[in-house]
Enzyme design. Sequence first.
Site, PDB file in Angstrom:
ATOM      1  N   HIS A  11       3.909 -11.783 -25.314  1.00  0.00           N
ATOM      2  CA  HIS A  11       2.723 -11.661 -26.171  1.00  0.00           C
ATOM      3  C   HIS A  11       2.188 -10.228 -26.185  1.00  0.00           C
ATOM      4  CE1 HIS A  11       3.043 -16.007 -26.251  1.00  0.00           C
ATOM      5  NE2 HIS A  11       3.234 -15.924 -24.956  1.00  0.00           N
ATOM      6  N   GLU A  25      -2.950 -14.408 -21.227  1.00  0.00           N
ATOM      7  CA  GLU A  25      -1.537 -14.314 -20.869  1.00  0.00           C
ATOM      8  C   GLU A  25      -0.980 -12.908 -21.077  1.00  0.00           C
ATOM      9  OE1 GLU A  25       0.955 -17.027 -23.007  1.00  0.00           O
ATOM     10  OE2 GLU A  25       2.756 -16.476 -21.880  1.00  0.00           O
ATOM     11  N   HIS A  80       6.280 -14.769 -18.910  1.00  0.00           N
ATOM     12  CA  HIS A  80       5.206 -15.539 -19.548  1.00  0.00           C
ATOM     13  C   HIS A  80       4.381 -16.285 -18.516  1.00  0.00           C
ATOM     14  CE1 HIS A  80       6.408 -15.290 -23.892  1.00  0.00           C
ATOM     15  NE2 HIS A  80       7.487 -14.787 -23.290  1.00  0.00           N
ATOM     16  N   GLU A 146       8.165 -18.697 -16.699  1.00  0.00           N
ATOM     17  CA  GLU A 146       6.806 -19.208 -16.927  1.00  0.00           C
ATOM     18  C   GLU A 146       6.131 -19.265 -15.563  1.00  0.00           C
ATOM     19  OE1 GLU A 146       5.235 -19.786 -19.660  1.00  0.00           O
ATOM     20  OE2 GLU A 146       6.687 -20.240 -21.243  1.00  0.00           O
TER      21      GLU A 146
HETATM   22 ZN   LIG Z   1       3.955 -17.144 -23.487  1.00  0.00          ZN
END
Ligand SMILES: [Zn+2]
Length: 262
Positions: A11, A25, A80, A146
């Site tokens: 992002h 994030e 992420h 993640e």
């Molecule tokens: Zn993400």
Amino acid sequence: MAKKIMWDPGHGGSDPGAAANGLQEEHLTLKIVNYAVEYLKAHYTDFEQRVTRGHEQTLTLTNRDDEADSWGANVFVSVHINAGGGSGFESYIHNNSGASTVALQNAVHNEVLAAMRRFGSTIDRGKKRADFFVLRETNMDAILTENLFIDSNDANHLKTEAFLKAVGEAHARGVAIFLGLPSKQVSQPAPLSQPQGIGNLKVLENTVIRDRPVYLGNITGQVKTGDQYIVHDYQTGWFNIGGWVYKNHVQFIPHDDVKISK
Ligand SMILES: [Zn+2]
């Protein structure tokens, strides 16, 4: 040839990613990547690394893999933070990935999970596969991690700078292990030489040790030919090696900066 690593902080810019608990994030992923970059630089050699985006920079998904492909990166790591109210760590490679990418996933996944568990119990959500864009469109071994959930109690860890640092460094170690990067020789500064005493002496013939630097001194011991001692002091013909020995029986080797009068 130097291995090439492309780091991808998920992002950024107009796409902040998931947000909760006062966290975004895009900021967390950039921090983790920056820690990874610094750690690799400090500890390994024979590699180049790039980052897909900087602070507040917007990238389309296509932008993310284009540079990695044209640069000829060996590894692509997309970082992420999860959302959706779960807990724990998971990693992804593409559905069609082969053994090499599996090895990358094993190395990174294991390092990151171990690092997280130093901060408390962490659920291992598994080494997974998916058809994510950045995994599909990149030509090299690619992994997406993640790192806990931004919208659950996991956020307590994500608010801790030491945690983000440990997670970033673990990503770096995983990549280094996978690529077999040589460790940097950490150059220790030479210790400042602090020679003991004023020099050394070698005994040329057996003689005695006296408690005072005069022939009238009491004999407290003896030294043998070939023995070597640190010399602490010198007084008119006598060397102090704990007791005193007369100069005619020894060879004195002063430290460089020591001058004695004969
Ligand atoms: Zn993400």
